[in-house]
Motif scaffolding. Structure first.
Motif, PDB file in Angstrom:
ATOM      1  N   HIS A 179       0.834  -1.200   0.000  1.00  0.00           N
ATOM      2  CA  HIS A 179       0.000   0.000   0.000  1.00  0.00           C
ATOM      3  C   HIS A 179       0.872   1.255   0.000  1.00  0.00           C
ATOM      4  CE1 HIS A 179      -3.383   2.505   1.969  1.00  0.00           C
ATOM      5  NE2 HIS A 179      -3.670   2.314   0.684  1.00  0.00           N
ATOM      6  N   ASP A 183      -5.350   5.308   4.162  1.00  0.00           N
ATOM      7  CA  ASP A 183      -6.775   5.343   3.819  1.00  0.00           C
ATOM      8  C   ASP A 183      -7.630   5.874   4.958  1.00  0.00           C
ATOM      9  OD1 ASP A 183      -6.040   4.258   1.431  1.00  0.00           O
ATOM     10  OD2 ASP A 183      -6.874   2.255   1.801  1.00  0.00           O
ATOM     11  N   HIS A 227      -9.882   7.859  -5.277  1.00  0.00           N
ATOM     12  CA  HIS A 227     -11.170   7.141  -5.126  1.00  0.00           C
ATOM     13  C   HIS A 227     -12.355   8.075  -4.907  1.00  0.00           C
ATOM     14  CE1 HIS A 227      -8.485   3.732  -4.824  1.00  0.00           C
ATOM     15  NE2 HIS A 227      -8.103   4.033  -3.575  1.00  0.00           N
ATOM     16  N   HIS A 258     -13.597   5.555   0.751  1.00  0.00           N
ATOM     17  CA  HIS A 258     -12.546   6.197   1.560  1.00  0.00           C
ATOM     18  C   HIS A 258     -11.766   7.144   0.657  1.00  0.00           C
ATOM     19  CE1 HIS A 258     -10.143   2.936  -0.331  1.00  0.00           C
ATOM     20  NE2 HIS A 258      -9.094   3.722  -0.122  1.00  0.00           N
ATOM     21  N   HIS A 260      -7.946   7.853  -0.311  1.00  0.00           N
ATOM     22  CA  HIS A 260      -6.578   7.335  -0.229  1.00  0.00           C
ATOM     23  C   HIS A 260      -5.638   8.531  -0.404  1.00  0.00           C
ATOM     24  CE1 HIS A 260      -3.191   4.572  -1.579  1.00  0.00           C
ATOM     25  NE2 HIS A 260      -2.886   5.661  -2.279  1.00  0.00           N
TER      26      HIS A 260
HETATM   27 ZN    ZN Z   1      -5.424   3.378  -0.127  1.00  0.00          ZN
END
Ligand code: ZN
Length: 284
Positions: A179, A183, A227, A258, A260
């Motif tokens: 990752h 988040d 996102h 969420h 990011h």
């Molecule tokens: Zn993320």
């Protein structure tokens, strides 16, 4: 000194009555008695030094004769008070320098020296004070500049009512690599805020990031917001800290809504956003 006290005791009670003191014994009791009876009028001739000292001693009440030797300097030194008694008389013209004037002169010198010392001290203190004030002003300016710099670099969190769902570096079957961001999960439609002042350098679709906005900060750091369900800024737009730039969504490769956040210093590889937030004064 023991002798002095003994002599004074011997003539005690007689000095103020003009009775001969020890000094007079050395000069002859009869002669001294005559002089003492009225030293100013009946003996107009220049008094002998012994007689004068005897008179002075009588008035001053202190002269050492124990050894039979007259200590002239000592007795004359002690005669300051006695001199007052003869001032203004016609029989004894005290021609020496006035001891009071000398004492006053010495006092004046000391006063002048003390005043000069005080003036010097004051000048020194003033100079030090001015220097200290200048240093303090410089320090205050420096501190203010630093405070301004820090305030300018403080970040805010990108959303509200969130919980962290994925940290930087975590691995998951969801991603082809570890990752790359942090988040902040919150319901779709929750506002996304600019974490700092900056300029928008990208908006649009970006594959697994979904709808994404990139803000470039003054130091060149890129902040990626991914996102999104809505984008509310455009490329080239300057945004101020806390300004709403879009809304949280679940576009791209996600399992739930969420935002990011990625932090890319100089537009390069991403770093862990968490310590970056902390460094800039806010803990996610
Ligand atoms: Zn993320």
């Amino acid at each position: 000194m023991g002798n002095h006290r003994a002599d004074r005791r011997g003539s005690e009670g007689t000095a103020s009555e003009s009775t001969p003191v020890a000094g007079a014994r050395a000069a002859g009791r009869r002669k001294a008695t005559r002089r003492q009876a009225n030293p100013f009028r009946k003996i107009p001739a220049v008094p002998t030094i012994v007689g004068a000292v005897a008179i002075i001693a009588a008035a001053g009440g202190a002269v050492g004769m124990g050894g039979g030797q007259l200590d002239g300097s000592q007795s004359l030194q002690l005669s300051a008070g006695a001199a007052d008694a003869f001032n203004g008389t016609d029989a004894f013209n005290f021609t020496g320098e006035d001891p009071r004037a000398q004492a006053i002169s010495r006092d004046a010198d000391r006063l002048q020296q003390a005043q000069q010392a005080a003036a010097d001290l004051k000048a020194s203190v003033n100079q030090q004070s001015e220097q200290r004030n200048a240093e303090l002003a410089s320090l205050a300016k420096s501190a203010q500049n630093r405070a301004d710099e820090i305030a300018k670099n403080l970040w805010v969190l990108p959303t509200v009512g969130y919980h962290l769902t994925a940290r930087f570096g975590q691995s998951s079957g969801l991603w082809s690599h570890n990752h790359t961001g942090l988040d902040f999960a919150a319901p779709t439609g929750t506002p996304i805020f600019a974490i700092a002042n900056g300029v928008i350098t990208f908006t649009g679709w970006d594959g697994s990031y979904g709808y994404k906005t990139v803000e470039t900060l003054p130091d060149g750091t890129e902040i990626w917001y991914a996102h999104q369900s809505a984008i509310e800024v455009s490329v080239g737009q300057k945004v101020i800290q806390s300004a709403e730039i879009g809304k949280i969504g679940s576009t791209g490769n996600v399992t739930g809504p969420h935002v990011h956040i990625e932090v890319r210093p100089g537009g390069g590889d991403p770093v862990d956003p968490y310590p970056a937030f902390v460094y800039h004064g806010v803990t996610p």
